[in-house]
Write a protein that holds these residues in place. Structure first.
Motif, short mmCIF file in Angstrom:
data_model
loop_
_atom_site.label_atom_id
_atom_site.label_comp_id
_atom_site.label_asym_id
_atom_site.label_seq_id
_atom_site.Cartn_x
_atom_site.Cartn_y
_atom_site.Cartn_z
N ALA A 1 0.85 -1.19 0.00
CA ALA A 1 0.00 0.00 0.00
C ALA A 1 0.89 1.24 0.00
O ALA A 1 1.99 1.23 0.57
CB ALA A 1 -0.89 -0.01 1.24
N PRO A 2 0.44 2.31 -0.64
CA PRO A 2 1.22 3.56 -0.65
C PRO A 2 1.52 4.06 0.77
O PRO A 2 0.80 3.74 1.71
CB PRO A 2 0.32 4.54 -1.40
CG PRO A 2 -0.60 3.69 -2.19
CD PRO A 2 -0.80 2.42 -1.38
N ARG A 3 2.60 4.84 0.89
CA ARG A 3 3.00 5.43 2.18
C ARG A 3 2.86 6.95 2.10
O ARG A 3 3.81 7.65 1.83
CB ARG A 3 4.45 5.09 2.49
CG ARG A 3 4.60 3.75 3.17
CD ARG A 3 6.01 3.56 3.63
NE ARG A 3 6.28 4.02 4.95
CZ ARG A 3 6.13 3.29 6.05
NH1 ARG A 3 5.67 2.08 5.98
NH2 ARG A 3 6.44 3.78 7.22
N PRO A 4 1.65 7.46 2.33
CA PRO A 4 1.46 8.91 2.26
C PRO A 4 2.23 9.62 3.37
O PRO A 4 2.57 8.99 4.37
CB PRO A 4 -0.04 9.08 2.43
CG PRO A 4 -0.59 7.79 2.86
CD PRO A 4 0.46 6.73 2.66
N PRO A 5 2.49 10.90 3.18
CA PRO A 5 2.13 11.68 1.99
C PRO A 5 2.98 11.29 0.78
O PRO A 5 4.11 10.85 0.91
CB PRO A 5 2.39 13.13 2.41
CG PRO A 5 3.30 13.06 3.59
CD PRO A 5 3.13 11.71 4.22
N LEU A 6 2.37 11.50 -0.38
CA LEU A 6 3.00 11.11 -1.64
C LEU A 6 3.54 12.32 -2.38
O LEU A 6 3.01 13.43 -2.26
CB LEU A 6 1.97 10.40 -2.53
CG LEU A 6 1.22 9.22 -1.92
CD1 LEU A 6 0.20 8.68 -2.89
CD2 LEU A 6 2.18 8.14 -1.46
N PRO A 7 4.59 12.13 -3.17
CA PRO A 7 5.06 13.23 -4.01
C PRO A 7 4.07 13.52 -5.13
O PRO A 7 3.28 12.63 -5.47
CB PRO A 7 6.39 12.70 -4.56
CG PRO A 7 6.39 11.23 -4.37
CD PRO A 7 5.38 10.92 -3.30
N PRO A 8 4.13 14.73 -5.67
CA PRO A 8 5.06 15.82 -5.36
C PRO A 8 4.70 16.46 -4.02
O PRO A 8 3.53 16.61 -3.67
CB PRO A 8 4.88 16.79 -6.51
CG PRO A 8 3.50 16.55 -7.02
CD PRO A 8 3.20 15.09 -6.75
N PHE A 9 5.75 16.86 -3.27
CA PHE A 9 5.57 17.40 -1.93
C PHE A 9 5.37 18.91 -1.97
O PHE A 9 5.93 19.60 -2.82
CB PHE A 9 6.79 17.08 -1.07
CG PHE A 9 7.02 15.61 -0.90
CD1 PHE A 9 6.14 14.83 -0.16
CD2 PHE A 9 8.12 14.99 -1.48
CE1 PHE A 9 6.35 13.46 -0.01
CE2 PHE A 9 8.34 13.63 -1.33
CZ PHE A 9 7.45 12.86 -0.60
N ASP A 10 4.58 19.39 -1.01
CA ASP A 10 4.54 20.83 -0.72
C ASP A 10 5.17 20.98 0.67
O ASP A 10 5.60 19.99 1.28
CB ASP A 10 3.11 21.39 -0.79
CG ASP A 10 2.13 20.74 0.18
OD1 ASP A 10 2.56 20.23 1.25
OD2 ASP A 10 0.92 20.74 -0.12
N GLU A 11 5.23 22.18 1.20
CA GLU A 11 5.92 22.38 2.47
C GLU A 11 5.27 21.56 3.59
O GLU A 11 5.97 20.95 4.41
CB GLU A 11 5.94 23.86 2.85
CG GLU A 11 6.77 24.14 4.08
CD GLU A 11 7.01 25.60 4.35
OE1 GLU A 11 7.75 25.89 5.30
OE2 GLU A 11 6.46 26.46 3.62
N HIS A 12 3.96 21.51 3.61
CA HIS A 12 3.25 20.77 4.66
C HIS A 12 3.51 19.26 4.55
O HIS A 12 3.84 18.61 5.55
CB HIS A 12 1.75 21.07 4.57
CG HIS A 12 0.93 20.30 5.56
ND1 HIS A 12 0.94 20.57 6.92
CD2 HIS A 12 0.10 19.25 5.39
CE1 HIS A 12 0.14 19.72 7.53
NE2 HIS A 12 -0.39 18.91 6.63
#
Length: 156
Positions: A3-14
């Protein structure tokens, strides 16, 4: 398929800051198997002068590390991010089996796959011997408390 590991790219500062804190929290467990699950099965690492790849090698490395670096406590801080990459600065405190304390300072460059797993980790680290009176990390082993000062707050 994992399963994906959020947060996922593309990243923002948060989301980049969330990824950094999640990594810090995992490393502060000192559980090599748990930590290894944040990386791709073929993740490539450079840690100081060691080069290796794969989760099995990560577990072996971290087991060796935490058998040497006793009472390990870590703080990571977001330095920069772009797309699927994050740069982090960190400092951790630990002592050896003679009781000598150290603060290890470093920088990491991380690259993630589309599913949020780290596929590359490049770390440069320097160790500074410190006296026990110079320690700044006094929380109970495990997750750094939310109210604990950051690296910037501590002047590190």
């Amino acid at each position: 398929m994992e399963a994906p590991r959020p947060p996922l790219p593309p990243f923002d500062e948060h989301t980049a800051a969330q990824k950094v804190r999640a990594a810090e929290d995992a490393w502060n467990t000192r559980d090599p198997h748990r930590v290894s699950l944040a990386y791709t099965p073929d993740s490539v690492w450079r840690n100081r002068a060691e080069f290796f790849s794969g989760r099995e090698a990560i577990v072996e490395f971290l087991t060796r590390k935490w058998n040497k670096e006793l009472d390990y406590r870590l703080i990571k801080e977001l330095w920069a991010f772009r797309d699927n990459r994050i740069a982090v600065r960190f400092a951790y405190e630990w002592h050896d089996d003679t009781g000598q304390w150290y603060r290890s300072y470093g920088n990491e460059n991380w690259e993630f796959d589309e599913q949020g797993f780290m596929r590359r980790r490049i770390a440069s680290i320097n160790d500074l011997p410190i006296g026990e009176k110079d320690r700044k990390y006094h929380w109970t082993p495990g997750r750094r408390p939310d109210g604990h000062p950051s690296l910037s707050d501590l002047g590190l």
